[in-house]
Design a protein around this motif. Sequence first.
Motif, PDB file in Angstrom:
ATOM      1  N   MET A   1       0.867  -1.221  -0.034  1.00  0.00           N
ATOM      2  CA  MET A   1      -0.197   0.019  -0.063  1.00  0.00           C
ATOM      3  C   MET A   1       0.950   1.183  -0.190  1.00  0.00           C
ATOM      4  O   MET A   1       0.521   2.276  -0.680  1.00  0.00           O
ATOM      5  CB  MET A   1      -0.977  -0.067   1.162  1.00  0.00           C
ATOM      6  N   LYS A   2       1.913   1.187   0.734  1.00  0.00           N
ATOM      7  CA  LYS A   2       2.970   2.409   0.736  1.00  0.00           C
ATOM      8  C   LYS A   2       3.529   2.740  -0.747  1.00  0.00           C
ATOM      9  O   LYS A   2       3.677   3.837  -1.171  1.00  0.00           O
ATOM     10  CB  LYS A   2       3.883   2.243   1.793  1.00  0.00           C
ATOM     11  N   ALA A   3       3.834   1.597  -1.531  1.00  0.00           N
ATOM     12  CA  ALA A   3       4.377   1.810  -2.774  1.00  0.00           C
ATOM     13  C   ALA A   3       3.371   2.627  -3.697  1.00  0.00           C
ATOM     14  O   ALA A   3       3.783   3.234  -4.276  1.00  0.00           O
ATOM     15  CB  ALA A   3       4.688   0.404  -3.473  1.00  0.00           C
ATOM     16  N   ILE A   4       2.236   2.185  -3.670  1.00  0.00           N
ATOM     17  CA  ILE A   4       1.098   2.769  -4.353  1.00  0.00           C
ATOM     18  C   ILE A   4       0.933   3.970  -4.167  1.00  0.00           C
ATOM     19  O   ILE A   4       0.669   5.026  -4.849  1.00  0.00           O
ATOM     20  CB  ILE A   4      -0.366   1.910  -4.141  1.00  0.00           C
ATOM     21  N   LEU A   7       3.827   6.233  -5.306  1.00  0.00           N
ATOM     22  CA  LEU A   7       3.713   6.039  -6.729  1.00  0.00           C
ATOM     23  C   LEU A   7       2.878   7.187  -7.317  1.00  0.00           C
ATOM     24  O   LEU A   7       3.053   8.038  -8.198  1.00  0.00           O
ATOM     25  CB  LEU A   7       3.378   4.729  -7.379  1.00  0.00           C
ATOM     26  N   SER A   8       1.609   7.409  -6.575  1.00  0.00           N
ATOM     27  CA  SER A   8       0.574   8.252  -6.807  1.00  0.00           C
ATOM     28  C   SER A   8       1.210   9.689  -6.513  1.00  0.00           C
ATOM     29  O   SER A   8       1.094  10.670  -7.048  1.00  0.00           O
ATOM     30  CB  SER A   8      -0.696   8.122  -5.984  1.00  0.00           C
ATOM     31  N   ILE A  13       3.381  14.740  -8.538  1.00  0.00           N
ATOM     32  CA  ILE A  13       4.497  15.865  -8.502  1.00  0.00           C
ATOM     33  C   ILE A  13       4.945  16.047  -9.812  1.00  0.00           C
ATOM     34  O   ILE A  13       5.213  17.267 -10.213  1.00  0.00           O
ATOM     35  CB  ILE A  13       5.410  15.646  -7.349  1.00  0.00           C
ATOM     36  N   ALA A  14       5.310  14.872 -10.756  1.00  0.00           N
ATOM     37  CA  ALA A  14       5.968  15.012 -11.910  1.00  0.00           C
ATOM     38  C   ALA A  14       5.195  15.629 -12.847  1.00  0.00           C
ATOM     39  O   ALA A  14       5.299  16.244 -13.631  1.00  0.00           O
ATOM     40  CB  ALA A  14       6.134  13.639 -12.237  1.00  0.00           C
TER      41      ALA A  14
END
Length: 72
Positions: A1-4, A7-8, A13-14
């Motif tokens: 869940m932390k990875a998602i 990534l979000s 930001i990008a």
Amino acid sequence: MKAIHALSVGTIIATLTLGGCSGMTPQQNDTAVGAAVGGVAGNVLTGGSAAGTIGGAAVGGIVGHETSKPKK
């Protein structure tokens, strides 16, 4: 869940960062790309030194700026 979540947040930001570059001239774009590539190269070549990163970004920005000048 932390990875998602990470990534979000990174994607948001990008997207916001790249949106600010839409009005750049080709020469400004090449300068920014040169600075980014030079900064990464300086960081890698000096083993993560801040001075190497800054120096690489400066040299890369100058090279990117000069290579995209209009030909006379």
